[in-house]
Write a protein that holds these residues in place. Structure first.
Motif, short mmCIF file in Angstrom:
data_model
loop_
_atom_site.label_atom_id
_atom_site.label_comp_id
_atom_site.label_asym_id
_atom_site.label_seq_id
_atom_site.Cartn_x
_atom_site.Cartn_y
_atom_site.Cartn_z
N ALA A 1 -1.73 7.02 -14.92
CA ALA A 1 -2.32 6.42 -13.73
C ALA A 1 -1.60 5.14 -13.33
CB ALA A 1 -3.80 6.14 -13.95
N ASN A 2 -1.06 4.39 -14.32
CA ASN A 2 -0.36 3.14 -14.01
C ASN A 2 0.93 3.41 -13.23
OD1 ASN A 2 -2.16 1.29 -15.19
ND2 ASN A 2 -1.34 1.73 -17.24
N ILE A 3 1.59 4.51 -13.54
CA ILE A 3 2.81 4.86 -12.80
C ILE A 3 2.47 5.14 -11.35
CG2 ILE A 3 4.62 6.61 -12.54
CD1 ILE A 3 5.15 4.82 -14.87
N ARG A 4 1.38 5.88 -11.13
CA ARG A 4 0.99 6.22 -9.77
C ARG A 4 0.57 4.97 -8.99
NH1 ARG A 4 -1.85 10.16 -12.71
NH2 ARG A 4 -3.89 9.44 -11.98
N LYS A 5 -0.16 4.06 -9.67
CA LYS A 5 -0.55 2.81 -9.02
C LYS A 5 0.68 1.96 -8.70
CE LYS A 5 -5.09 2.47 -11.26
NZ LYS A 5 -5.90 1.71 -12.26
N ALA A 6 1.65 1.95 -9.61
CA ALA A 6 2.87 1.16 -9.42
C ALA A 6 3.62 1.63 -8.17
CB ALA A 6 3.77 1.27 -10.65
N ILE A 7 3.74 2.93 -8.01
CA ILE A 7 4.44 3.46 -6.84
C ILE A 7 3.70 3.07 -5.56
CG2 ILE A 7 5.11 5.59 -5.64
CD1 ILE A 7 5.56 6.84 -8.40
N SER A 8 2.37 3.11 -5.61
CA SER A 8 1.58 2.73 -4.44
C SER A 8 1.81 1.27 -4.07
CB SER A 8 0.09 2.98 -4.71
OG SER A 8 -0.69 2.60 -3.61
N LEU A 9 1.80 0.39 -5.08
CA LEU A 9 1.98 -1.04 -4.83
C LEU A 9 3.41 -1.37 -4.42
CD1 LEU A 9 -0.10 -2.50 -7.80
CD2 LEU A 9 -0.71 -2.55 -5.37
N ALA A 10 4.36 -0.51 -4.75
CA ALA A 10 5.77 -0.76 -4.42
C ALA A 10 6.10 -0.38 -2.98
CB ALA A 10 6.67 0.02 -5.38
N ILE A 11 5.17 0.24 -2.29
CA ILE A 11 5.41 0.64 -0.90
C ILE A 11 4.87 -0.44 0.04
CG2 ILE A 11 4.90 2.35 0.88
CD1 ILE A 11 4.53 4.41 -1.37
N ASN A 12 5.75 -1.01 0.82
CA ASN A 12 5.34 -2.00 1.82
C ASN A 12 4.96 -1.24 3.09
OD1 ASN A 12 5.18 -3.98 3.84
ND2 ASN A 12 6.62 -5.31 2.72
N ARG A 13 3.68 -0.96 3.20
CA ARG A 13 3.21 -0.09 4.29
C ARG A 13 3.46 -0.69 5.68
NH1 ARG A 13 0.61 0.93 -0.19
NH2 ARG A 13 -0.31 2.99 -0.61
N LYS A 14 3.29 -2.00 5.81
CA LYS A 14 3.49 -2.64 7.10
C LYS A 14 4.93 -2.53 7.57
CE LYS A 14 -0.34 -5.94 6.84
NZ LYS A 14 -0.73 -7.38 6.85
N ASP A 15 5.88 -2.80 6.66
CA ASP A 15 7.29 -2.70 7.03
C ASP A 15 7.68 -1.25 7.27
OD1 ASP A 15 7.59 -5.39 6.87
OD2 ASP A 15 8.70 -5.42 4.98
N TYR A 16 7.10 -0.34 6.50
CA TYR A 16 7.38 1.08 6.65
C TYR A 16 6.99 1.55 8.05
CZ TYR A 16 7.38 6.07 5.38
OH TYR A 16 7.63 7.42 5.32
N LEU A 17 5.83 1.10 8.51
CA LEU A 17 5.36 1.49 9.82
C LEU A 17 6.22 0.90 10.93
CD1 LEU A 17 1.48 1.24 9.37
CD2 LEU A 17 2.95 3.24 9.17
N LYS A 18 6.73 -0.31 10.72
CA LYS A 18 7.63 -0.93 11.71
C LYS A 18 8.90 -0.11 11.86
CE LYS A 18 6.07 -5.69 11.00
NZ LYS A 18 6.47 -7.04 10.49
N VAL A 19 9.41 0.38 10.74
CA VAL A 19 10.64 1.19 10.76
C VAL A 19 10.39 2.51 11.48
CG1 VAL A 19 12.31 2.45 9.35
CG2 VAL A 19 11.59 0.15 8.68
N LEU A 20 9.23 3.09 11.20
CA LEU A 20 8.92 4.38 11.82
C LEU A 20 8.71 4.26 13.32
CD1 LEU A 20 6.39 5.88 9.25
CD2 LEU A 20 8.67 6.72 9.75
N GLY A 21 8.14 3.14 13.75
CA GLY A 21 7.82 2.98 15.16
C GLY A 21 6.54 3.70 15.51
N GLY A 22 6.20 3.67 16.79
CA GLY A 22 5.00 4.36 17.22
C GLY A 22 3.74 3.55 17.01
N GLU A 23 2.62 4.26 16.89
CA GLU A 23 1.31 3.61 16.86
C GLU A 23 0.55 3.95 15.57
OE1 GLU A 23 0.39 1.47 19.02
OE2 GLU A 23 1.90 1.80 20.58
#
Length: 368
Positions: A303-325
């Motif tokens: 479970a720690n590996i899965r949590k680590a991957i989740s925390l390593a994703i910068n969702r706000k920056d990811y959405l900026k790169v993707l564009g859209g709404e």
């Protein structure tokens, strides 16, 4: 009837579809025609066998069941004029309207529901969505081949009364009745066309607001025309809807610009260019995209590996790169799907786990 909009369809988390839309009319149209697009071909109009969004959208326009689902999944009248439920919540009795007709002139009766439901749960039909009948009396046993379809908990009490018996209470049962899988089917028509049933416009019969014309089973364009035999035709505002399949957003945009489409999907890149225009409007789509780990592999059982991957994703920056709404998801349930006691259901089921980007914490968990 002319109005023009730019619509952006937003999904939660990662990827979304976007739309430019303008409702008007091409030269020569009456002004009550909508020129629309779809993202893929129709696979089938057979309510027992359809599995895709395109097919279900078509069926929602050309057929009708006991109820229709309005804004926020509000149940609105369809073929049922009255519903009574037994005290134990296991028996539903639907009184059907007597003025509903199929496009071939046949009356829509309770027997059409009985036939449709039995056909769908019959293992020989091969319905991929038949499992949704689970909870209706004997449905599971019938799907497993242990009982006859005649033992399904649905029967016609005369032409205009449908009685449904459940094995257990289903809190969302009325909502299911607004899904095309539970709509009636005309046995005479199904048997007449056999394997061709639902494979083209001419191999089907309609009891909804529109009738479909021009779909041959493989072409990329067709139309819906107002059904003058529909019981509530006064509420149908459009005379016609033309459809064409558009798989490339650039093609769709060009067709929209030339007035050949009243709406078109946009790519995330296109929204970056078009956002802020006068007619740009966001339309939220009930969709969530997510990562799924293969937990048969040893490393993902941690479970720690899965949590680590989740925390390593910068969702706000990811959405900026993707564009859209797009917006960052906090649960599998998307925002705006439905409301419970006046609250968005997503806010009730949101994962309380911290999903804020934290590189240091991610490293710490990953090394545990």
């Amino acid at each position: 009837m002319k109005f023009k909009k730019l619509l952006a369809v937003g999904a939660t988390l990662a990827v979304s579809a976007f739309t430019l839309a303008a409702c008007g009319s091409k030269s020569g149209d009456s002004g009550k025609t909508l020129h629309w697009e779809d993202s893929a071909e129709i696979s089938t109009l057979d309510p027992s066998k359809v599995t895709d969004v395109v097919g279900f959208n078509q069926l929602n326009n050309v057929t009708e069941g006991l109820y229709r689902l309005g804004k926020d999944s509000k149940i609105t009248p369809g073929l049922a004029t009255k519903t009574t439920v037994s005290k134990d919540g296991l028996t539903y009795t639907f009184t059907l309207r007597k003025d509903a007709k199929w496009s071939n002139g046949d009356k829509v009766t309770a027997k059409d529901f009985v036939y449709s439901w039995q056909r769908t749960v019959n293992p020989k039909t091969g319905s991929q969505y038949a499992y949704l009948f689970s909870g209706i009396k004997n449905a599971d046993a019938i799907m497993e081949g242990k009982k006859s379809v005649s033992e399904l908990g649905v029967k016609a009490d005369g032409d205009y009364k449908l009685v449904v018996t459940l094995d257990k209470k289903i809190p969302y049962f009325k909502l299911l009745m607004g899904f095309p899988l539970f709509f009636p089917q005309n046995q005479k028509v199904v048997e007449k066309y056999g394997s061709k049933y639902g494979t083209a416009s001419k191999y089907f019969v309609y009891d909804g607001p529109f009738k479909q014309e021009g779909w041959t089973g493989s072409n990329l364009s067709w139309k819906l025309v107002k059904n003058d035999d529909y019981w509530d035709k006064k509420a149908v505002k459009l005379d016609k809807i033309t459809y064409q399949v558009v798989k490339d957003t650039n093609t769709g945009y060009n067709l929209f610009q030339s007035g050949k489409l009243d709406g078109t999907l946009l790519s995330a890149e296109q929204t970056k260019q078009l956002k802020g225009q006068k007619n740009y409007t966001v339309f939220h789509e009930s969709t969530t995209f997510y990562l799924q780990y293969n937990q048969t592999k040893e490393e993902f059982k941690n479970a720690n590996i899965r949590k680590a991957i989740s925390l390593a994703i910068n969702r706000k920056d990811y959405l900026k790169v993707l564009g859209g709404e797009n917006t960052a998801a906090t649960s599998v349930t998307p925002v705006g799907l439905t409301k419970v006691n006046g609250k968005d259901f997503q806010s009730i089921v949101s994962d309380k786990t911290d999903m804020t980007y934290n590189k240091a914490k991610a490293k710490e968990l990953f090394n545990k």
